[in-house]
Every structure is written in structure tokens, then in C-alpha cells.
Design a protein around this motif. Structure first.
Motif, short mmCIF file in Angstrom:
data_model
loop_
_atom_site.label_atom_id
_atom_site.label_comp_id
_atom_site.label_asym_id
_atom_site.label_seq_id
_atom_site.Cartn_x
_atom_site.Cartn_y
_atom_site.Cartn_z
N MET A 255 0.84 -1.42 0.48
CA MET A 255 0.13 0.42 -0.12
C MET A 255 0.67 1.74 -0.04
O MET A 255 0.39 2.69 -0.57
CB MET A 255 -1.07 -0.19 1.24
N GLY A 256 1.55 1.14 0.57
CA GLY A 256 2.98 2.20 0.20
C GLY A 256 3.57 2.63 -0.81
O GLY A 256 3.65 4.07 -0.98
N ASP A 257 2.80 1.94 -2.37
CA ASP A 257 2.86 2.37 -3.38
C ASP A 257 1.81 2.52 -4.23
O ASP A 257 1.36 2.66 -5.40
CB ASP A 257 4.00 1.40 -4.21
N ALA A 258 0.69 2.90 -2.82
CA ALA A 258 -0.73 3.48 -3.87
C ALA A 258 -1.02 4.88 -4.13
O ALA A 258 -1.92 5.02 -5.53
CB ALA A 258 -1.60 3.17 -2.61
N LEU A 259 -0.04 5.70 -4.12
CA LEU A 259 -0.53 6.89 -4.81
C LEU A 259 0.05 7.01 -5.38
O LEU A 259 -0.97 8.45 -6.81
CB LEU A 259 0.00 7.98 -3.95
N ILE A 260 0.84 6.84 -6.33
CA ILE A 260 1.43 6.59 -7.83
C ILE A 260 0.21 6.59 -9.14
O ILE A 260 0.12 5.17 -8.85
CB ILE A 260 2.91 6.34 -8.18
N SER A 261 0.17 7.41 -10.12
CA SER A 261 -0.52 7.37 -11.02
C SER A 261 -0.40 6.45 -12.03
O SER A 261 1.36 6.87 -12.54
CB SER A 261 -0.93 8.94 -11.46
N GLN A 262 -1.11 5.90 -13.33
CA GLN A 262 -0.21 5.32 -14.37
C GLN A 262 0.35 6.29 -14.87
O GLN A 262 1.54 5.83 -15.58
CB GLN A 262 -1.32 4.61 -15.18
N GLY A 263 0.24 7.65 -15.59
CA GLY A 263 0.86 8.01 -15.59
C GLY A 263 2.11 8.70 -15.33
O GLY A 263 3.30 9.32 -16.11
N GLU A 264 2.50 8.33 -14.50
CA GLU A 264 3.74 9.01 -13.69
C GLU A 264 5.06 7.62 -13.63
O GLU A 264 6.05 8.16 -12.98
CB GLU A 264 3.49 9.23 -12.07
N MET A 265 4.02 6.30 -13.86
CA MET A 265 4.99 5.47 -13.86
C MET A 265 6.21 5.17 -14.84
O MET A 265 5.46 5.43 -16.21
CB MET A 265 4.23 3.96 -14.01
N SER A 266 7.09 4.85 -14.82
CA SER A 266 8.01 4.84 -16.31
C SER A 266 7.22 3.16 -16.59
O SER A 266 6.63 2.06 -16.40
CB SER A 266 9.30 4.23 -15.81
N PRO A 267 7.93 2.66 -18.06
CA PRO A 267 7.57 1.07 -18.60
C PRO A 267 8.01 0.74 -17.85
O PRO A 267 7.41 -0.92 -17.55
CB PRO A 267 8.28 1.02 -19.92
N MET A 268 9.61 0.11 -17.30
CA MET A 268 9.25 -0.44 -16.36
C MET A 268 9.06 -0.04 -15.01
O MET A 268 8.79 -1.76 -14.26
CB MET A 268 11.03 0.04 -15.71
N GLY A 269 8.78 0.70 -14.42
CA GLY A 269 7.92 0.61 -13.25
C GLY A 269 6.97 -0.88 -13.30
O GLY A 269 6.15 -0.87 -12.25
N LEU A 270 5.89 0.31 -14.36
CA LEU A 270 4.13 -0.77 -14.76
C LEU A 270 4.65 -2.18 -14.62
O LEU A 270 3.64 -2.53 -14.12
CB LEU A 270 3.92 0.46 -16.06
#
Length: 334
Positions: free
Chosen positions: A44-59
């Protein structure tokens, strides 16, 4: 003729070295997947990042982390291929599993711009090289007909007595080395524990004594906070969404019964070197949290004094769970 035999024996020694290196690498990659150490688990500590803020690797990393089953199956295939590569009778099986597994990994690395593209391609080529001497026989077995002749294995060690010993000692040594690699791979992974006690969860700020800025783009008040419940070596992930829209991320640690310490950084920018990113000073914030009778939490410390309430919508991904049967809200895709 003697020259050809020596050359063939040399090629088989090179083949064996490639096979050994491939087995060790596959075992390491597979072991850390079996221990859920490569991609981790949903937090849950990773719950606030939005899809548009992610890198392809992070996704990709978050997608794989969300499915321990996916990680375990991938780990089993890589470990199984590594073990099969030890014995001559199962080399082809190990090589074919390696080709299939590394092909899939290579496609994922290409599709999500992962930095391991070159490594996965090298492992794919090595797997193909391993099964190359048996390629004609495998092809004939799959699409041909008729008798399949035995494969000719050259004499690698010209001394019969020594050769008999190495036939036994070689596989045993391989098993021992792979066992040590597996032990080291799992031993170096961080200790992971689940701690769901407060303040773990996803929260939205309900009350805040800080004065808002005249312009929203200049407002640095906290809007949402996500405290992770997956602790690694005593620390868990945390994210803070600021009122101006920016996101801070980092870790937090419990340093008392009702005291936590946060270490926060801004999101890493594109083209920013990782050394430069982590050399920048981080925000160190110590907060006291107090659970209220109504389920809210009061956070106070330094220049912070706020009341936060659970944001159930923001933690749906972690609360939804799995159900074999059809639910009343299926299909639920949002």
C-alpha cells in the motif's frame, strides 16, 4: 583426423562452459523469483503513484509483483532449466526450457524498455547454443519420421580412469555449486514482514492546521499519504501526494510505540542519473501518530498537525483479493 577430434573436443569444452554459466545465471534469477525478491509483493505504500507517472519499467515491475503465482512459475521454470542442464541426458530439456523462458523475458524487456534487454538476449542465445548439437535430432523427432541415430559425444578427457571419476564428480560438483548459488541468492534478499498496524494504509487528509497557499500550484500541504504494510529490514514504503499535485516517495520506520520517521524524495526525473538522484538531500520528518476513537489518525510533529482518514477507493487494488466464483459486481474493471 586427430586434429578434428581435438577441435571437436575443444568445442565441447566451450559448450560445457556456456552450459555451466547459463545454469548458474538461470538458477540465480529463478531463486530470487521464488523468494519474491526480484519484484517484491504489492504494498500500500506504493498506492498513490498514478499510471501516467510510472515508467514502463515501473509498470511491469508492479504488474509482476502483484502476482506471486506469476513469479513462482517463472522461478520454477528457470530453476528447473538450470538443474536439467547439469546432466547430459537432460541437457536438451534444460536448453529448450531456457529458450522458451528467455524468449518470454526478452519480449517483456523489449516491450517495457527494461535495462536487462541485452542480458536476456545473451541468455536466449546461450540456451540456443546449448541445444544446437541436438537440433537436427530434435527437429526430426518433432516433424520427421524414421530412425533417429544416437548423438556422438567426443572424448573430453583422454585418460579412462580419470574420465570415470569425473563422470561422477562432475554432476555432484554442479549440484553443490548450484545449491550454494541458490542459498546465496535467497540469503541476500531482505527480510520481509507484514505489519498491518497503524499507520499502515492509504489515507486522505481530513483536517490540517497549515494555512493554504494563495495559489494551488504553490500549496505544499499534504493531501494523501500511503503507508506500506510490507516491511523490509524494518522499513516500509511511503508516498505523499502534495496539494500542488506533486508526489513524494520514500521509506518510513517505526521508532517508537507512536512515532515514525519518514525519509522522502521527489520522483526521479527522466535522464537523471541514479547516483545524482540519491546524492540529493532527502526530507527527514519525525511524526507522532495517535489513533482516534472514530478510526482516524492524528499526525503531529515539526510543522505538521493533521487528521487523516482511510481512503478506501485508493486501496481497492490491495483489498480486492481473489474470488473463484462470480461476484455481484462482475465484471469489475475500473
Amino acid at each position: 583426423m586427430n586434429y578434428k577430434k581435438k577441435l571437436l573436443a575443444l568445442m565441447w569444452w566451450i559448450h560445457g562452459a556456456i552450459r555451466f554459466l547459463l545454469a548458474v545465471t538461470l538458477l540465480y534469477n529463478g531463486a530470487i523469483k521464488l523468494g519474491l525478491g526480484q519484484f517484491g509483493v504489492p504494498d500500500m505504500g506504493d498506492a498513490l503513484i498514478s499510471q501516467g507517472e510510472m515508467s514502463p519499467m515501473g509498470l511491469l515491475s508492479r504488474m509482476v509483483a502483484f502476482s506471486p503465482l506469476f513469479q513462482l512459475l517463472a522461478g520454477v521454470s528457470e530453476v528447473g532449466a538450470a538443474v536439467a542442464l547439469i546432466w547430459r541426458r537432460t541437457i536438451v530439456l534444460g536448453g529448450m526450457i531456457g529458450v522458451a523462458s528467455m524468449s518470454f523475458v526478452f519480449v517483456l524487456n523489449l516491450g517495457y524498455d527494461m535495462p536487462g534487454k541485452q542480458i536476456s538476449l545473451a541468455l536466449l542465445i546461450m540456451s540456443a547454443i546449448v541445444i544446437l548439437p541436438w537440433m537436427m535430432r530434435v527437429t526430426k523427432a518433432l516433424v520427421g519420421n524414421g530412425h533417429i541415430a544416437a548423438n556422438t559425444i567426443p572424448t573430453l578427457i583422454p585418460w579412462p580412469k580419470f574420465s570415470r571419476v569425473t563422470r561422477i564428480v562432475g554432476p555432484i560438483t554442479g549440484v553443490v555449486i548450484l545449491g550454494l548459488v541458490a542459498w546465496f541468492s535467497l540469503k541476500t534478499q531482505p527480510v520481509r514482514e507484514i505489519n498491518e498496524s497503524a499507520p499502515a494504509g492509504v489515507w486522505v487528509v481530513q483536517e490540517d492546521t497549515e494555512t493554504p497557499a494563495a495559489q494551488l500550484s504553490e500549496d505544499k500541504r499534504w493531501q494523501k499519504i500511503a503507508f506500506g504494510d510490507v516491511e523490509k529490514n524494518g522499513t516500509a514504503n511511503v508516498q505523499v501526494r502534495i496539494a500542488d499535485g506533486s508526489l513524494l516517495e520514500g521509506i518510513y520506520q517505526r521508532i517508537g510505540a507512536e512515532t515514525i520517521q519518514l525519509k522522502l524524495r521527489r520522483l526521479r526525473k527522466p535522464d537523471e542519473k541514479i547516483v545524482d538522484y540519491y546524492s540529493m538531500p532527502e526530507q527527514n520528518i519525525e511524526l507522532v501518530f495517535q489513533e482516534q476513537p472514530d478510526g482516524t489518525i492524528r499526525l503531529s510533529g515539526e510543522d505538521k498537525n493533521m487528521v487523516i482518514v482511510t481512503d478506501y477507493d485508493a486501496r481497492l487494488l490491495y483489498d480486492r483479493g481473489f474470488n473463484w466464483g462470480i461476484r455481484v459486481d462482475d465484471p469489475f474493471e475500473r
